[in-house]
Design a protein around this motif. Structure first.
Motif, PDB file in Angstrom:
ATOM      1  N   ILE A   1       0.851  -1.195   0.000  1.00  0.00           N
ATOM      2  CA  ILE A   1       0.000   0.000   0.000  1.00  0.00           C
ATOM      3  C   ILE A   1       0.884   1.240   0.000  1.00  0.00           C
ATOM      4  CG2 ILE A   1      -1.807   1.257   1.225  1.00  0.00           C
ATOM      5  CD1 ILE A   1      -2.598  -1.402   2.523  1.00  0.00           C
ATOM      6  N   ALA A   2       0.746   2.072  -1.030  1.00  0.00           N
ATOM      7  CA  ALA A   2       1.576   3.270  -1.146  1.00  0.00           C
ATOM      8  C   ALA A   2       0.957   4.458  -0.423  1.00  0.00           C
ATOM      9  CB  ALA A   2       1.796   3.606  -2.625  1.00  0.00           C
ATOM     10  N   HIS A   3      -0.349   4.646  -0.558  1.00  0.00           N
ATOM     11  CA  HIS A   3      -1.014   5.827   0.008  1.00  0.00           C
ATOM     12  C   HIS A   3      -1.998   5.382   1.088  1.00  0.00           C
ATOM     13  CE1 HIS A   3       0.799   8.170  -3.185  1.00  0.00           C
ATOM     14  NE2 HIS A   3       0.325   7.311  -4.070  1.00  0.00           N
ATOM     15  N   LYS A   4      -1.480   5.162   2.270  1.00  0.00           N
ATOM     16  CA  LYS A   4      -2.272   4.590   3.355  1.00  0.00           C
ATOM     17  C   LYS A   4      -3.409   5.500   3.800  1.00  0.00           C
ATOM     18  CE  LYS A   4       1.812   2.164   5.146  1.00  0.00           C
ATOM     19  NZ  LYS A   4       2.766   2.760   4.172  1.00  0.00           N
ATOM     20  N   SER A   5      -3.120   6.807   3.914  1.00  0.00           N
ATOM     21  CA  SER A   5      -4.125   7.727   4.451  1.00  0.00           C
ATOM     22  C   SER A   5      -5.360   7.790   3.554  1.00  0.00           C
ATOM     23  CB  SER A   5      -3.535   9.127   4.633  1.00  0.00           C
ATOM     24  OG  SER A   5      -3.048   9.623   3.399  1.00  0.00           O
ATOM     25  N   LYS A   6      -5.183   7.674   2.241  1.00  0.00           N
ATOM     26  CA  LYS A   6      -6.319   7.730   1.314  1.00  0.00           C
ATOM     27  C   LYS A   6      -7.234   6.518   1.463  1.00  0.00           C
ATOM     28  CE  LYS A   6      -4.045  10.481  -2.264  1.00  0.00           C
ATOM     29  NZ  LYS A   6      -3.627  10.555  -3.689  1.00  0.00           N
ATOM     30  N   LEU A   7      -6.684   5.425   1.982  1.00  0.00           N
ATOM     31  CA  LEU A   7      -7.462   4.190   2.128  1.00  0.00           C
ATOM     32  C   LEU A   7      -7.936   3.970   3.559  1.00  0.00           C
ATOM     33  CD1 LEU A   7      -5.243   1.802  -0.045  1.00  0.00           C
ATOM     34  CD2 LEU A   7      -7.142   3.262  -0.767  1.00  0.00           C
ATOM     35  N   GLY A   8      -7.746   4.970   4.417  1.00  0.00           N
ATOM     36  CA  GLY A   8      -8.160   4.830   5.813  1.00  0.00           C
ATOM     37  C   GLY A   8      -7.121   4.145   6.669  1.00  0.00           C
ATOM     38  N   GLY A   9      -5.880   4.134   6.222  1.00  0.00           N
ATOM     39  CA  GLY A   9      -4.829   3.428   6.944  1.00  0.00           C
ATOM     40  C   GLY A   9      -4.045   4.281   7.909  1.00  0.00           C
ATOM     41  N   VAL A  10      -4.481   5.511   8.172  1.00  0.00           N
ATOM     42  CA  VAL A  10      -3.821   6.397   9.136  1.00  0.00           C
ATOM     43  C   VAL A  10      -4.910   7.091   9.953  1.00  0.00           C
ATOM     44  CG1 VAL A  10      -2.280   8.359   9.472  1.00  0.00           C
ATOM     45  CG2 VAL A  10      -1.903   6.795   7.551  1.00  0.00           C
ATOM     46  N   LYS A  11      -4.817   6.995  11.287  1.00  0.00           N
ATOM     47  CA  LYS A  11      -5.817   7.636  12.154  1.00  0.00           C
ATOM     48  C   LYS A  11      -5.155   8.097  13.446  1.00  0.00           C
ATOM     49  CE  LYS A  11      -9.702   4.735  10.578  1.00  0.00           C
ATOM     50  NZ  LYS A  11     -10.398   5.800   9.838  1.00  0.00           N
ATOM     51  N   ILE A  12      -5.696   9.157  14.014  1.00  0.00           N
ATOM     52  CA  ILE A  12      -5.327   9.585  15.367  1.00  0.00           C
ATOM     53  C   ILE A  12      -6.370   9.003  16.311  1.00  0.00           C
ATOM     54  CG2 ILE A  12      -5.005  11.543  16.911  1.00  0.00           C
ATOM     55  CD1 ILE A  12      -4.182  13.200  14.478  1.00  0.00           C
ATOM     56  N   ILE A  13      -5.916   8.254  17.319  1.00  0.00           N
ATOM     57  CA  ILE A  13      -6.869   7.527  18.171  1.00  0.00           C
ATOM     58  C   ILE A  13      -6.525   7.709  19.648  1.00  0.00           C
ATOM     59  CG2 ILE A  13      -7.238   5.786  16.368  1.00  0.00           C
ATOM     60  CD1 ILE A  13      -5.531   3.861  18.107  1.00  0.00           C
ATOM     61  N   ASP A  14      -7.538   7.467  20.501  1.00  0.00           N
ATOM     62  CA  ASP A  14      -7.316   7.386  21.947  1.00  0.00           C
ATOM     63  C   ASP A  14      -6.677   6.030  22.255  1.00  0.00           C
ATOM     64  OD1 ASP A  14      -8.524   9.864  22.460  1.00  0.00           O
ATOM     65  OD2 ASP A  14     -10.518   8.942  22.454  1.00  0.00           O
ATOM     66  N   VAL A  15      -5.704   6.031  23.187  1.00  0.00           N
ATOM     67  CA  VAL A  15      -4.974   4.785  23.458  1.00  0.00           C
ATOM     68  C   VAL A  15      -5.042   4.392  24.937  1.00  0.00           C
ATOM     69  CG1 VAL A  15      -3.415   5.007  21.497  1.00  0.00           C
ATOM     70  CG2 VAL A  15      -2.819   6.108  23.667  1.00  0.00           C
ATOM     71  N   GLU A  16      -6.109   4.785  25.628  1.00  0.00           N
ATOM     72  CA  GLU A  16      -6.205   4.470  27.052  1.00  0.00           C
ATOM     73  C   GLU A  16      -6.622   3.017  27.286  1.00  0.00           C
ATOM     74  OE1 GLU A  16      -8.819   7.376  28.645  1.00  0.00           O
ATOM     75  OE2 GLU A  16      -7.348   9.006  28.512  1.00  0.00           O
ATOM     76  N   ASP A  17      -7.331   2.427  26.317  1.00  0.00           N
ATOM     77  CA  ASP A  17      -7.877   1.078  26.504  1.00  0.00           C
ATOM     78  C   ASP A  17      -7.345   0.150  25.419  1.00  0.00           C
ATOM     79  OD1 ASP A  17      -9.322  -1.214  26.810  1.00  0.00           O
ATOM     80  OD2 ASP A  17     -11.288  -0.249  26.779  1.00  0.00           O
ATOM     81  N   PRO A  18      -6.571  -0.907  25.784  1.00  0.00           N
ATOM     82  CA  PRO A  18      -6.044  -1.846  24.780  1.00  0.00           C
ATOM     83  C   PRO A  18      -7.139  -2.491  23.943  1.00  0.00           C
ATOM     84  CG  PRO A  18      -4.998  -2.211  26.903  1.00  0.00           C
ATOM     85  CD  PRO A  18      -6.113  -1.253  27.147  1.00  0.00           C
ATOM     86  N   LEU A  19      -8.286  -2.802  24.554  1.00  0.00           N
ATOM     87  CA  LEU A  19      -9.366  -3.428  23.797  1.00  0.00           C
ATOM     88  C   LEU A  19      -9.865  -2.503  22.692  1.00  0.00           C
ATOM     89  CD1 LEU A  19     -11.435  -5.123  26.664  1.00  0.00           C
ATOM     90  CD2 LEU A  19      -9.990  -6.225  24.961  1.00  0.00           C
ATOM     91  N   TYR A  20      -9.966  -1.239  23.011  1.00  0.00           N
ATOM     92  CA  TYR A  20     -10.428  -0.275  22.013  1.00  0.00           C
ATOM     93  C   TYR A  20      -9.416  -0.158  20.874  1.00  0.00           C
ATOM     94  CZ  TYR A  20     -11.542   4.170  19.799  1.00  0.00           C
ATOM     95  OH  TYR A  20     -11.819   5.150  18.877  1.00  0.00           O
ATOM     96  N   VAL A  21      -8.137  -0.110  21.218  1.00  0.00           N
ATOM     97  CA  VAL A  21      -7.090   0.019  20.192  1.00  0.00           C
ATOM     98  C   VAL A  21      -7.099  -1.202  19.282  1.00  0.00           C
ATOM     99  CG1 VAL A  21      -4.613   0.214  19.781  1.00  0.00           C
ATOM    100  CG2 VAL A  21      -5.670   1.501  21.648  1.00  0.00           C
ATOM    101  N   ARG A  22      -7.279  -2.416  19.878  1.00  0.00           N
ATOM    102  CA  ARG A  22      -7.348  -3.624  19.048  1.00  0.00           C
ATOM    103  C   ARG A  22      -8.540  -3.556  18.102  1.00  0.00           C
ATOM    104  NH1 ARG A  22      -7.002  -7.570  24.157  1.00  0.00           N
ATOM    105  NH2 ARG A  22      -4.890  -7.035  24.881  1.00  0.00           N
ATOM    106  N   PHE A  23      -9.671  -3.046  18.621  1.00  0.00           N
ATOM    107  CA  PHE A  23     -10.875  -2.913  17.798  1.00  0.00           C
ATOM    108  C   PHE A  23     -10.616  -1.969  16.618  1.00  0.00           C
ATOM    109  CE2 PHE A  23     -14.629  -0.247  16.950  1.00  0.00           C
ATOM    110  CZ  PHE A  23     -15.462  -1.201  16.386  1.00  0.00           C
TER     111      PHE A  23
END
Length: 748
Positions: A75-97
């Motif tokens: 994959i060359a352009h990750k952000s265009k395909l939804g492959g880059v996000k800013i996320i909350d990282v307080e809960d491992p379960l949420y991050v895995r989801f």
């Protein structure tokens, strides 16, 4: 600087792991590893191969938010395909989801048969920074096939208003840069105006340190390095580096990409050879010419070459013709030797002007260590690369070869040397003249260009050497620059170039940078269409013109964009070599207001001279008609001024110590001047008077004679007196500016 062995080992391990995984590209976190090894700042990060193994402890350094990116070589352009996000990282379960949702979203853009391989996820520190122009900087590496490693620094951000005011083109340079060179680049960036005054030096230093370190990396992992590295870094982009809003404003690399390959898979190396191996081309002992016809009635290049060499007084000539016999050329009888082995002496130079079909066979018979000029092309059934491989084998036994498909060499004789001329145009077609003042060596990929250059200097012959090198299958640009940098009678080197082969650009750059003599270059093939045309004509490679420009600027080479300006600059550098400027203050004398105005518009780096009060007083005394604009930098003497008064005004202007260089523009049609063919050589005519004045003051002086063929006598008088004359004020001013700017910058 060389990389520390431990650092190199760290970087090699990154490449080795990627190669073992079947990749020749690096993931972003692997680029981070390399940058860290270089001592540069990267975000805190973690690579997560299996989301199920993610723990709360792993997330704690990134709290409360982080950047999540999918990791995939497909994959060359990750952000265009939804492959880059800013996320909350307080809960491992949420991050895995979120990771699983990201995987599904990215894969949904591909068909079932073309699903990308997902190798994991990258969790990286969220770096707070402003996207305004100047806070984002892009630094990249590219290995050019001709010039080797290059580095680029460009600016990012979204401040369009500032960009419009302070446009700053990309900064491109050949690696490695010294720390001083890297700092010079960053401290001259116009985006420094965006920084608060108290931060300017700190920000520029941080960018300079990053540029310096990455330029070292580019060089150490390129074909330019000796000894050869384990890998070649073909491309790397850090896009972008940013100034963080955190305390101290660290300069952090937040994204990266790289391509590499094992160095053993490439065979590119420096093309430089010992320049002394070229001596036989210019100072041969015995010259054999192949292809000499016994029939004097038909056109034969080899016969013309023998005639030219005979006119130089050479008596060490030997003619080759498979049929044997004898022939008469230029009043002398020459035996025709069937083979090289039949020649009674060993020659040091062999000129092949026979049919191209015999080229390979001829090379087989040339003795070891000889010089060969291949006037003819190559056999039609042999591909150029195959022919180059044949030549490479002969190079191993010491042969040096100019050509094929060239006119060869003109080297003017002197008191110690007999000279050489293989340009195969007789005196009635191309009279080549030289004097003790001739001081230019012209290297040209086009034989026709060499002919044109000679025609443009009829009155003061400037060319002492011309080398038409054609396809340069062996002897190439760095060879010639290196050799003539040490030739005592050459003060200026000029070059017409169409393309550079693998590694040749780097050797050219190094030899030119180490030469004390000016090198003036016109490069064809600047556009895509031009590069294709050049490649089809020369069978050489045309690299990116922007890289060529950067190499010339870095090495102190004068790259001229227009061919007329090239001819004009070579003329100025040759004829004015004895009069170096002390500065850039220019004075001028004209007899038409148009030339004064145009001269002022065409100053370039020159500055109008401000004459001393004593000079203006002397000019006022010469103001016989009351029309001289005393006080102006560029003096309009008007058409009423005669020869002696015109020359006296030029004399007074040049005498001012605040004048470093000057131009004189003459409209010769006026009745007050002795400029016509019948009287222009008289002692009190303007031409001879100006020659005397220029010799008296020894300052760079160019002239414009804006007239046609009727006034060529005046032009001849001036040029035979050592003054460069141009047909218009534009050409004169640009040539003067180029000459003076070069030497002033050289001495600063």
């Amino acid at each position: 600087m060389s990389l520390d062995p431990k650092v190199e080992q760290q970087i090699n391990s990154v490449f080795e792991k990627a190669l073992a995984a079947g990749r020749r590209t690096l993931y972003e976190f692997e680029v981070y590893e390399i940058l860290q090894a270089l001592g540069l700042t990267v975000p805190q990060y973690i690579f997560i191969k299996d989301p199920k193994q993610l723990t709360e402890d792993q997330l704690s350094p990134f709290l409360p938010r982080a950047v999540l990116k999918i990791v995939s070589a497909d994959i060359a352009h990750k952000s265009k395909l939804g492959g880059v996000k800013i996320i909350d990282v307080e809960d491992p379960l949420y991050v895995r989801f979120v990771m699983e949702v990201m995987r599904q979203e990215v894969c949904s853009h591909f068909s079932e048969t073309e699903q990308p391989r997902i190798d994991g996820f990258l969790l990286a520190q969220l770096v707070p920074f402003s996207q305004a122009l100047g806070n984002e900087v892009l630094i990249g590496i590219k290995e050019d096939i001709a010039f080797g490693p290059t580095v680029t620094l460009t600016k990012g951000g979204d401040d369009a208003e500032f960009f419009a005011k302070y446009y700053d083109p990309p900064n491109l340079a050949l690696a490695p840069l010294t720390r001083e060179e890297a700092y010079r680049v960053t401290h001259n960036l116009k985006i420094r105006h965006k920084f608060a005054p108290e931060l300017q030096e700190d920000y520029c230093n941080k960018m300079g340190e990053a540029l310096y370190a990455i330029s070292q990396l580019a060089y150490e992992y390129s074909f330019s390095r000796d000894p050869k590295p384990a890998f070649h870094l073909l491309q790397m982009d850090v896009n972008p580096f940013v100034f963080s809003k955190a305390t101290g404003h660290p300069f952090i690399a937040v994204d990266g990409f790289a391509q590499f390959m094992p160095s053993d898979e490439r065979d590119i190396h420096s093309t430089w050879k010992d320049p002394s191996s070229l001596r036989a081309f210019f100072e041969p002992s015995g010259i054999a010419v192949a292809g000499v016809s016994s029939d004097a009635t038909k056109y034969n290049m080899a016969r013309i070459i023998v005639g030219l060499l005979t006119e130089l007084g050479r008596e060490d000539l030997y003619c080759l013709n498979p049929k044997g016999g004898s022939t008469e050329i230029a009043g002398k009888t020459f035996p025709l030797y069937p083979t090289i082995q039949d020649i009674p002496v060993k020659c040091s130079l062999y000129v092949f002007a026979a049919p191209a079909q015999r080229t390979v066979e001829f090379l087989e018979t040339v003795p070891d260590g000889a010089a060969v000029i291949l006037i003819s092309g190559i056999p039609t059934e042999i591909h150029f690369n195959d022919f180059a491989a044949i030549v490479a084998k002969h190079s191993q036994r010491g042969l040096r070869i100019i050509g094929p498909n060239c006119m060869g060499v003109f080297f003017a004789p002197d008191k110690k040397r007999k000279g050489v001329n293989t340009l195969f145009l007789g005196d009635e077609r191309l009279p080549i003249r030289w004097t003790e003042h001739s001081n230019v060596a012209l290297f040209t990929q086009s034989g026709a260009m060499g002919i044109t250059a000679v025609e443009r200097a009829p009155y003061w012959p400037i060319y002492r050497t011309i080398v038409s090198f054609g396809n340069k299958v062996d002897v190439n640009v760095p060879d010639l620059v290196s050799y003539f940098s040490k030739e005592e009678h050459i003060a200026v080197m000029a070059m017409y170039l169409e393309g550079l082969g693998p590694g040749e650009g780097r050797a050219f750059f190094e030899t030119a940078r180490n030469s004390a003599k000016p090198l003036i270059v016109y490069k064809a093939g600047r556009t895509e269409a031009g590069a294709k045309a050049a490649a089809s004509h020369t069978a050489s490679m045309s690299g990116d013109y922007e890289i060529f420009q950067a190499a010339c600027m870095q090495a102190g080479i004068l790259l001229i964009d227009e061919l007329p300006d090239f001819y004009n600059a070579v003329k100025a550098f040759s004829m004015l070599d004895r009069w170096r400027p002390r500065g850039l203050r220019v004075g001028g004398v004209v007899n038409a207001g148009l030339d004064a105005t145009m001269g002022a518009d065409l100053l370039g780096s020159l500055k109008p001279a401000l004459y001393r009060a004593e000079t203006n007083e002397a000019l006022e005394k010469l103001n016989e008609h009351g029309l001289l604009n005393v006080g102006a930098s560029f003096l309009d003497v008007t058409p009423m001024t005669g020869d002696r008064l015109f020359a006296d005004i030029v004399d007074t202007m040049l005498a001012d110590p605040q004048v470093d260089c000057a131009f004189v523009a003459i409209v010769p049609h006026v009745e007050t001047l002795k400029t016509t063919e019948d009287i222009c050589r008289e002692a009190d005519a303007l031409g001879p008077l100006l020659v005397q004045v220029a010799a008296k003051h020894k300052k760079p002086l160019v002239l414009s004679v804006n007239a046609g063929s009727r006034y060529q006598g005046l032009v001849r008088v001036l040029e035979e007196g050592g003054l460069p004359v141009y047909q218009d004020i534009r050409s004169a001013m640009r040539a003067l500016d180029t000459f003076c700017s070069y030497w002033v910058n050289k001495t600063e």
